[in-house]
Design a protein around this motif. Structure first.
Motif, short mmCIF file in Angstrom:
data_model
loop_
_atom_site.label_atom_id
_atom_site.label_comp_id
_atom_site.label_asym_id
_atom_site.label_seq_id
_atom_site.Cartn_x
_atom_site.Cartn_y
_atom_site.Cartn_z
N UNK A 132 0.83 -1.21 0.00
CA UNK A 132 0.00 0.00 0.00
C UNK A 132 0.86 1.26 0.00
N UNK A 133 1.94 1.24 0.76
CA UNK A 133 2.81 2.43 0.84
C UNK A 133 3.43 2.75 -0.52
N UNK A 134 3.72 1.70 -1.32
CA UNK A 134 4.29 1.94 -2.64
C UNK A 134 3.24 2.47 -3.60
N UNK A 135 2.01 2.00 -3.48
CA UNK A 135 0.93 2.53 -4.33
C UNK A 135 0.71 4.01 -4.03
N UNK A 136 0.78 4.36 -2.74
CA UNK A 136 0.61 5.77 -2.37
C UNK A 136 1.76 6.61 -2.91
N UNK A 137 2.98 6.07 -2.86
CA UNK A 137 4.14 6.79 -3.38
C UNK A 137 4.02 6.98 -4.89
N UNK A 144 2.80 14.56 -9.06
CA UNK A 144 3.92 15.47 -9.30
C UNK A 144 4.02 15.85 -10.78
N UNK A 145 3.72 14.90 -11.66
CA UNK A 145 3.80 15.17 -13.10
C UNK A 145 2.45 15.58 -13.68
N UNK A 146 1.46 15.81 -12.79
CA UNK A 146 0.17 16.31 -13.23
C UNK A 146 -0.76 15.28 -13.84
N UNK A 147 -0.60 14.01 -13.47
CA UNK A 147 -1.40 12.96 -14.10
C UNK A 147 -2.08 12.03 -13.10
N UNK A 169 7.76 9.89 -14.01
CA UNK A 169 7.24 9.46 -12.71
C UNK A 169 7.76 8.08 -12.35
N UNK A 170 7.82 7.18 -13.34
CA UNK A 170 8.36 5.83 -13.10
C UNK A 170 9.82 5.90 -12.66
N UNK A 171 10.59 6.78 -13.29
CA UNK A 171 11.99 6.93 -12.92
C UNK A 171 12.13 7.50 -11.51
N UNK A 172 11.28 8.45 -11.15
CA UNK A 172 11.32 9.01 -9.80
C UNK A 172 10.98 7.95 -8.76
N UNK A 173 10.10 7.01 -9.13
CA UNK A 173 9.74 5.92 -8.23
C UNK A 173 10.96 5.07 -7.89
N UNK A 174 11.94 5.09 -8.75
CA UNK A 174 13.18 4.35 -8.55
C UNK A 174 14.04 4.98 -7.46
N UNK A 175 13.76 6.23 -7.11
CA UNK A 175 14.55 7.02 -6.15
C UNK A 175 16.01 7.14 -6.58
N UNK A 176 16.25 7.60 -7.79
CA UNK A 176 17.62 7.67 -8.30
C UNK A 176 18.40 8.85 -7.73
N UNK A 203 12.36 18.96 -10.89
CA UNK A 203 12.83 17.79 -10.17
C UNK A 203 14.30 17.95 -9.79
N UNK A 204 15.09 18.47 -10.73
CA UNK A 204 16.51 18.69 -10.48
C UNK A 204 16.72 19.61 -9.29
N UNK A 205 16.00 20.72 -9.25
CA UNK A 205 16.19 21.72 -8.21
C UNK A 205 15.58 21.28 -6.88
N UNK A 206 14.35 20.78 -6.93
CA UNK A 206 13.62 20.48 -5.69
C UNK A 206 14.06 19.17 -5.05
#
Length: 272
Positions: A132-137, A144-147, A169-176, A203-206
């Protein structure tokens, strides 16, 4: 287009490349390139098709093995990494492709969740099989990407610009720690291209995410990058902050020497 980006402060070195050379048979794709990139820096690689931009990017996460030189990314020596070490590296290095690489038949939410598989011990099938925590993330990243309102829509029903935002968004989910983007706006119209570049910049700045992005569009590079690196025939010919950098100076990257002439000739920017 945002105001001109400010220089990045700090000495947190994330990418260190020294004397990188890559050959494909008799073809010299990258020729003795050195490059340092710091945390929260958005660097755009520019150059003609075949100048070595994509090859350089792929050497950073081991998709291409370097022929010689040092490649160090987030503390990993990529140039001499084993398969297991490359897997560890790729958990810290996200990659956004030109053609999105989404799974069209599944939902946007499940596509984003795929970015978190590296944190799980086994594969999952269907969004509801993820914690559930991953679905929420994942929903937070889609928001964040407006979708967020399209979370349960099949990915292949979205526009190109929307699919690229899902891919981010998928890449951000990776926490790179590092995000590599290879021509992320090449197939988009100017409006959507601006939306995607603005998202990468935010994303770069924040998130203090280090981003290296290949582009063909000089104006986009000047508008959103902290720094521009120009490649010509595999060699680095420009490495400047965008502060005070003019379009004419950037266009010099696209000069090519005509073998029948003694002076360089300038060709128009060609898109893939």
């Amino acid at each position: 287009m945002p105001a001109q980006p400010q220089p990045v402060a700090g000495d947190d070195l994330v990418v260190h490349v020294n004397g990188l050379t890559k050959r494909f048979g008799n073809t010299l794709a990258v020729d003795d390139v050195s490059l340092d990139v710091h945390r929260s820096e958005l660097v755009v690689l520019l150059g003609l098709s075949g100048s070595g931009k994509s090859t350089l990017l792929r050497c950073l996460n081991g998709l291409h093995a370097s022929t010689s030189g040092v490649v160090d990314v987030v503390g990993h020596r990529v140039d001499r990494a084993s398969r297991s070490e490359l897997r560890a590296l790729r958990r810290e290095v996200g990659f956004v492709f030109q053609h999105f690489n989404l799974v069209g038949r599944i939902s946007c939410l499940e596509n984003v969740l795929l970015g978190g598989l590296g944190r799980l011990k086994c594969a999952r099938y269907g969004a509801l099989t993820y914690p559930k925590r991953m679905r929420a993330e994942a929903l937070e990243h889609l928001d964040r990407v407006g979708l967020a309102d399209l979370a349960h829509r099949r990915a292949d029903t979205l526009s190109g610009g929307q699919q690229q935002r899902v891919a981010i968004a998928r890449t951000l989910m990776q926490r790179p720690t590092v995000l590599l983007a290879d021509e992320p706006v090449a197939s988009l119209d100017p409006e959507n291209a601006g939306v995607v570049m603005d998202l990468l910049f935010q994303v770069c700045v924040e998130e203090k995410l280090t981003i290296l992005c290949t582009l063909h569009q000089v104006d986009l590079a000047l508008g959103w990058a902290h720094r521009i690196v120009g490649l010509r025939s595999g060699q680095k010919v420009l490495d400047r902050s965008t502060i005070g950098l003019t379009r004419d100076e950037v266009m010099e990257v696209y000069q090519r020497v005509d073998p029948d002439l003694t002076t360089p000739s300038t060709t128009a920017v060609r898109r893939r």
